[in-house]
Write an enzyme that holds these catalytic residues in place. Structure first.
Site: not given
Ligand code: BES
Ligand code: MN
Ligand code: ZN
Length: 500
Positions: A281, A355
């Site tokens: 990230k 997931r």
């Molecule tokens: N934990 C995150 C989701 C999240 C992101 C929650 C920001 C709250 C604030 C999750 O694991 C994630 O990173 N999801 C990705 C999925 C994507 C790679 C398809 C996302 O939401 O960017």
């Molecule tokens: Mn994630």
């Protein structure tokens, strides 16, 4: 904080740190305020005449040494227009009242409940909201400070006064239930707010074991990575590969009803820190990914609350817990893993890890022959884009269940919004190399994430709550909210009341 409820026909004679009474917009006094005003020879109505309290919703005026009253303080609370006192207005008023109370040095307070009717809600509901507002206002997370503020005088006791009747059994239990839920919310907040270096999967497992020790009705078991290996949880284990902290699969079984009654299973995402893994990230606000275990925290908070209430229901909490970090042993984009269900998954983005751990936990959940399974997860940033920070995203393979959860959220002002789970979205998860891929592209990101989970929940009634936007607040007031503990406990209370 301690809460109680009692008939109090003579508010003017009460010895208390503070008595809270309402004033309607236009200056009309509620019944309790009128009794105080009469005893105090119009001290209160004089203040209103002077214009210092207009009754505007959520305004407050704190009075000291009001003549002829036995209490130390009186807090006048503006309630707004009588015809407009709905759920939101009442909540705003309660929050303002608790803030003002806390700013004073009152250690105990009395709040009159039967002279402020709220549209569409009964006294039990008002008590609930008042308890939540009071608990919220005294909540502090200062255990990581070297010198926690000591001189803070906080409210210790709150009594709900009834002018007319003795409290019914229903109102008495409303108070104990609300207090139990408030403590569940506080537990979920504490776990969420703890930093990732303390709140690890091992720490969450220890908390679950402690909950099992504190309540005879809860039995906790913890599976280690080697156990998960044996069960074939290749998807869950692919996420923990990059981390030095071992993954845990925590199960808490709450028995409140006949053994034969099928349980409701709650599955909470417990990623104690989500860096994204190899699909790292960006740095900004990455600290907030310590909150990626708020689904797990809500399961712990809910179980504690219902055990405290002794709810007549069987409930199982399952928490798959891991960190998601990059390293030489971490899973790489393009890697293919086999889930416990036997379905293979091409991991195109290691940041879509929620997931991957949930799918194996959801397969595992079937072992409990569930009546219903609900998973709770900070699953997608896309859900925040769709619904903001107000509603959680709700997906279900059964409309009746979705409506029951929506209603529970509405009742508790912890709302969710029903999102589609149509087959039309499923093809976005098609993979050239495996049974499916773990991402579906940017469009409809919270829906394709739910569609992925749906492939593992075909055998039972299931709902998924995406709490990415509701589990914590960012910015100046950064902190966990404890959501959706209110929604979940209310759903379980409703199910117990239906005798299932
Ligand atoms: N934990 C995150 C989701 C999240 C992101 C929650 C920001 C709250 C604030 C999750 O694991 C994630 O990173 N999801 C990705 C999925 C994507 C790679 C398809 C996302 O939401 O960017
Ligand atoms: Mn994630
Ligand atoms: Zn995550």
């Amino acid at each position: 904080m301690e809460f109680s409820i009692k008939q109090q026909g003579n508010p003017e004679k009460l010895r208390s740190g503070c008595i809270l009474v309402g004033v309607w917009e236009g200056g009309k006094l509620t019944d309790s305020a009128q009794l105080l005003d009469k005893a105090a020879t119009h001290y209160i109505s004089d203040i209103i005449k002077r214009g210092d309290m207009t009754g505007k919703a959520a305004s407050t005026v704190l009075l000291h040494n009001v003549p002829n009253l036995a209490c130390e303080r009186v807090l006048l609370l503006g309630l707004g227009k009588r015809t407009e006192l709905d759920a939101k207005q009442y909540r705003d008023c309660m929050r303002a009242a608790m803030k003002a109370l806390n700013a004073s040095h009152a250690k105990d307070a009395i709040l009159f409940m039967d002279d402020t009717p709220v549209k569409g809600h009964d006294t039990a509901w008002c008590i609930n909201q008042a308890v939540f507002a009071a608990s919220e206002s005294i909540y502090r997370f200062d255990r990581m400070k070297s010198k926690p503020e000591k001189d803070k005088k906080v409210l210790l006791r709150m009594q709900f006064g009834l002018l007319r009747d003795k409290p019914s059994a229903a109102l008495n239990s409303a108070v104990t239930h609300a207090a139990a839920i408030a403590q569940g919310i506080a537990l979920a907040k504490d776990l969420g707010n703890l930093p990732g270096n303390i709140c690890t999967p091992t720490y969450l497992a220890q908390q679950a074991v402690a909950l099992g020790k504190a309540h005879k009705s809860i039995k906790t078991t913890v599976l280690e990575e080697k156990d998960m290996q044996k069960l074939g949880m290749g998807s869950l284990l692919s996420v923990s590969r990059g981390s030095a902290e071992p993954a845990k699969l925590i199960t808490m079984e709450y028995h409140g009803a006949d053994k034969k009654q099928k349980p409701i299973v709650l599955v909470g995402k417990g990623v104690t820190f989500d860096s994204g893994g190899i699909s790292l990230k960006p740095g900004a606000e990455m600290d907030e990914m310590k909150y990626d275990m708020c689904g797990a925290a809500s399961v712990l908070g809910t179980l504690q609350a219902i055990a405290e209430m002794g709810l007549k229901l069987n409930v199982v909490g399952i928490i798959p817990s891991t960190e998601n970090l990059p390293s030489g042993t971490a899973t790489k984009p393009g890697d293919i893993v086999t889930s416990m269900s036997g379905q293979t998954i091409e991991i195109l983005n290691t940041d879509a890890e929620g997931r991957l751990i949930l799918c194996d936990a959801l397969t595992y959940a079937a072992k409990f022959e569930p009546d219903t399974v609900i998973d709770i997860a900070t699953l997608t940033g896309a859900c925040v884009i769709a619904l903001g920070h107000v509603a959680s995203g709700l997906f279900s393979n059964q409309d009746k269940l979705a409506h029951e959860l929506l209603a529970a959220g509405e009742q508790m002002q912890d709302r969710a919004w029903h999102m589609p789970l149509w087959e039309d979205y499923q093809s976005l998860l098609d993979s050239n190399f495996a049974d499916m891929q773990n991402i579906g592209g940017r469009a409809g990101g919270s829906i394709t994430a739910a569609c992925f989970l749906a492939r593992f929940t075909k055998e039972y009634r299931w709902a998924h709550l995406d709490i990415a936007g509701t589990a914590w607040k960012s910015g100046k007031d950064k902190g966990a909210t404890g959501r959706p503990v209110p929604l979940l406990t209310q759903y379980l209370i409703n199910r117990a009341a239906d005798g299932k």
